[in-house]
Write an enzyme that holds these catalytic residues in place. Structure first.
Site, PDB file in Angstrom:
ATOM      1  N   GLY A   1       0.782  -1.231   0.000  1.00  7.78           N
ATOM      2  CA  GLY A   1       0.000   0.000   0.000  1.00  7.78           C
ATOM      3  C   GLY A   1       0.814   1.281   0.000  1.00  7.78           C
ATOM      4  O   GLY A   1       0.398   2.291  -0.553  1.00  7.78           O
TER       5      GLY A   1
ATOM      6  N   ASP B   1       0.641   3.392   4.290  1.00  2.13           N
ATOM      7  CA  ASP B   1      -0.386   4.176   3.596  1.00  2.13           C
ATOM      8  C   ASP B   1      -1.447   4.703   4.551  1.00  2.13           C
ATOM      9  O   ASP B   1      -1.816   5.867   4.515  1.00  2.13           O
ATOM     10  CB  ASP B   1      -1.024   3.350   2.459  1.00  2.13           C
ATOM     11  CG  ASP B   1      -1.533   1.988   2.918  1.00  2.13           C
ATOM     12  OD1 ASP B   1      -1.345   1.623   4.099  1.00  2.13           O
ATOM     13  OD2 ASP B   1      -2.118   1.261   2.081  1.00  2.13           O
TER      14      ASP B   1
ATOM     15  N   ASP C   1      -5.458   2.416  10.272  1.00  4.72           N
ATOM     16  CA  ASP C   1      -6.891   2.167  10.436  1.00  4.72           C
ATOM     17  C   ASP C   1      -7.094   1.563  11.828  1.00  4.72           C
ATOM     18  O   ASP C   1      -7.067   2.280  12.825  1.00  4.72           O
ATOM     19  CB  ASP C   1      -7.360   1.251   9.294  1.00  4.72           C
ATOM     20  CG  ASP C   1      -8.870   1.163   9.157  1.00  4.72           C
ATOM     21  OD1 ASP C   1      -9.555   1.297  10.173  1.00  4.72           O
ATOM     22  OD2 ASP C   1      -9.386   0.941   8.043  1.00  4.72           O
TER      23      ASP C   1
ATOM     24  N   LYS D   1      -7.482   7.116  10.192  1.00  6.66           N
ATOM     25  CA  LYS D   1      -8.898   7.201  10.574  1.00  6.66           C
ATOM     26  C   LYS D   1      -8.911   7.430  12.082  1.00  6.66           C
ATOM     27  O   LYS D   1      -8.668   6.488  12.842  1.00  6.66           O
ATOM     28  CB  LYS D   1      -9.642   5.918  10.186  1.00  6.66           C
ATOM     29  CG  LYS D   1      -9.697   5.695   8.672  1.00  6.66           C
ATOM     30  CD  LYS D   1     -10.467   4.435   8.300  1.00  6.66           C
ATOM     31  CE  LYS D   1     -10.519   4.247   6.794  1.00  6.66           C
ATOM     32  NZ  LYS D   1     -11.114   2.964   6.393  1.00  6.66           N
TER      33      LYS D   1
ATOM     34  N   PHE E   1     -14.115   3.294   3.342  1.00  6.00           N
ATOM     35  CA  PHE E   1     -13.067   2.540   2.656  1.00  6.00           C
ATOM     36  C   PHE E   1     -12.567   3.331   1.454  1.00  6.00           C
ATOM     37  O   PHE E   1     -13.342   3.675   0.567  1.00  6.00           O
ATOM     38  CB  PHE E   1     -13.572   1.161   2.218  1.00  6.00           C
ATOM     39  CG  PHE E   1     -12.445   0.246   1.872  1.00  6.00           C
ATOM     40  CD1 PHE E   1     -11.695  -0.377   2.859  1.00  6.00           C
ATOM     41  CD2 PHE E   1     -12.081   0.042   0.549  1.00  6.00           C
ATOM     42  CE1 PHE E   1     -10.621  -1.191   2.544  1.00  6.00           C
ATOM     43  CE2 PHE E   1     -11.011  -0.777   0.224  1.00  6.00           C
ATOM     44  CZ  PHE E   1     -10.277  -1.395   1.231  1.00  6.00           C
ATOM     45  N   VAL E   2     -11.282   3.628   1.449  1.00  2.00           N
ATOM     46  CA  VAL E   2     -10.728   4.480   0.397  1.00  2.00           C
ATOM     47  C   VAL E   2      -9.747   3.701  -0.483  1.00  2.00           C
ATOM     48  O   VAL E   2      -9.115   2.744  -0.025  1.00  2.00           O
ATOM     49  CB  VAL E   2     -10.021   5.727   0.995  1.00  2.00           C
ATOM     50  CG1 VAL E   2     -11.029   6.649   1.654  1.00  2.00           C
ATOM     51  CG2 VAL E   2      -8.923   5.337   1.990  1.00  2.00           C
TER      52      VAL E   2
HETATM   53  P1  XMP Z   1      -5.007  -1.619   9.905  1.00  2.00           P
HETATM   54  O1  XMP Z   1      -6.483  -1.846  10.151  1.00  2.00           O
HETATM   55  O2  XMP Z   1      -4.176  -2.829  10.199  1.00  2.00           O
HETATM   56  O3  XMP Z   1      -4.946  -1.369   8.357  1.00  2.00           O
HETATM   57  O4  XMP Z   1      -4.509  -0.344  10.570  1.00  2.00           O
HETATM   58  C1  XMP Z   1      -3.745  -1.210   7.751  1.00  2.00           C
HETATM   59  C2  XMP Z   1      -3.713  -1.780   6.373  1.00  2.00           C
HETATM   60  O5  XMP Z   1      -4.987  -2.201   5.880  1.00  2.00           O
HETATM   61  C3  XMP Z   1      -5.259  -1.650   4.639  1.00  2.00           C
HETATM   62  N1  XMP Z   1      -6.384  -0.684   4.791  1.00  2.00           N
HETATM   63  C4  XMP Z   1      -7.009  -0.102   3.796  1.00  2.00           C
HETATM   64  N2  XMP Z   1      -6.829  -0.223   2.487  1.00  2.00           N
HETATM   65  N3  XMP Z   1      -8.557   1.326   2.116  1.00  2.00           N
HETATM   66  C5  XMP Z   1      -7.612   0.501   1.652  1.00  2.00           C
HETATM   67  O6  XMP Z   1      -7.430   0.420   0.440  1.00  2.00           O
HETATM   68  C6  XMP Z   1      -8.833   1.511   3.424  1.00  2.00           C
HETATM   69  O7  XMP Z   1      -9.721   2.279   3.803  1.00  2.00           O
HETATM   70  C7  XMP Z   1      -8.006   0.735   4.310  1.00  2.00           C
HETATM   71  N4  XMP Z   1      -7.958   0.639   5.640  1.00  2.00           N
HETATM   72  C8  XMP Z   1      -6.933  -0.230   5.896  1.00  2.00           C
HETATM   73  C9  XMP Z   1      -3.977  -0.971   4.213  1.00  2.00           C
HETATM   74  O8  XMP Z   1      -3.212  -1.853   3.447  1.00  2.00           O
HETATM   75  C10 XMP Z   1      -3.243  -0.683   5.473  1.00  2.00           C
HETATM   76  O9  XMP Z   1      -1.832  -0.707   5.368  1.00  2.00           O
END
Ligand code: XMP
Length: 183
Positions: free
Chosen positions: A46, A102, A105, A133, A154-155
């Site tokens: 990402g 990237d 979340d 977020k 979701f982006v």
């Molecule tokens: P976490 O939940 O582990 O998420 O903090 C980290 C990884 O999950 C993917 N991710 C997203 N990818 N849109 C995406 O395309 C989103 O809104 C999103 N939220 C999480 C991403 O790879 C990130 O490194």
């Protein structure tokens, strides 16, 4: 591809401007640290596009490390837990490490990578994310450098994918719900 978006959240111009500013913030923080060695650890896939742009705003000598983590989203937008897919490819013991991702979340990915790196005993360990977020990650999993706080949607685009698509979109947008196979 743009037709698959509900709307554009961040334009390529907004992203470019903020990435430039982030570079200045990071350069200020690491001023003088070059002699100890600085390594940027990129979380794939990402952060691929983000890191490529960011490093061109960093005016110091650095090494790049890569680590691949899967958050098992696949054809869903829900994380099923993060898992290391490919381990770090460089030595970071005694070096200043900046993790680049990237999006922050739920924080599962960042927690995993920070724990993996901490055992290597880097001289310092910081994190830079393009997107966050707010309020989703626990307080002990935070980033020192954040590009944009965004709403909990979701982006995709600028490296972020849905089921490995849309990474090549130059803007970041909210994916229309009818494009989620499963949510
Ligand atoms: P976490 O939940 O582990 O998420 O903090 C980290 C990884 O999950 C993917 N991710 C997203 N990818 N849109 C995406 O395309 C989103 O809104 C999103 N939220 C999480 C991403 O790879 C990130 O490194």
């Amino acid at each position: 591809m743009e037709g698959d978006l509900e709307r554009i959240l961040l334009s390529r111009q907004q992203i470019a401007g903020r990435v430039h500013e982030l570079g200045q913030e990071i350069a200020q923080t690491y001023k003088g640290g070059e002699s100890d060695g600085i390594t940027l650890v990129t979380i794939l896939s990402g952060a691929l596009i983000f890191v490529a742009d960011l490093i061109r705003h960093l005016p110091f000598r650095m090494k790049i490390g890569l680590i691949t983590v899967s958050s098992y989203r696949g054809a869903t937008t829900q994380s099923k837990g993060s898992q290391l897919q490919q381990d770090l490819n460089v030595q970071v013991t005694g070096r200043h490490v900046l993790i680049v991702d990237d999006i922050l979340d739920t924080g599962g990915t960042l927690r995993l990578v920070r724990e993996r790196l901490a055992v290597c005993q880097p001289k310092s360990l910081r994190t830079c994310v393009l997107l966050r977020k707010p309020g989703k990650a626990p307080p002990d999993v935070q980033a020192e450098f954040v590009g944009f706080d965004i709403e909990d949607k979701f982006v995709v685009g600028y490296g972020l994918d849905y089921n490995d698509h849309y990474r090549n979109l130059p803007d970041i947008g909210i994916l229309r719900r009818e494009f989620y196979a499963i949510t």
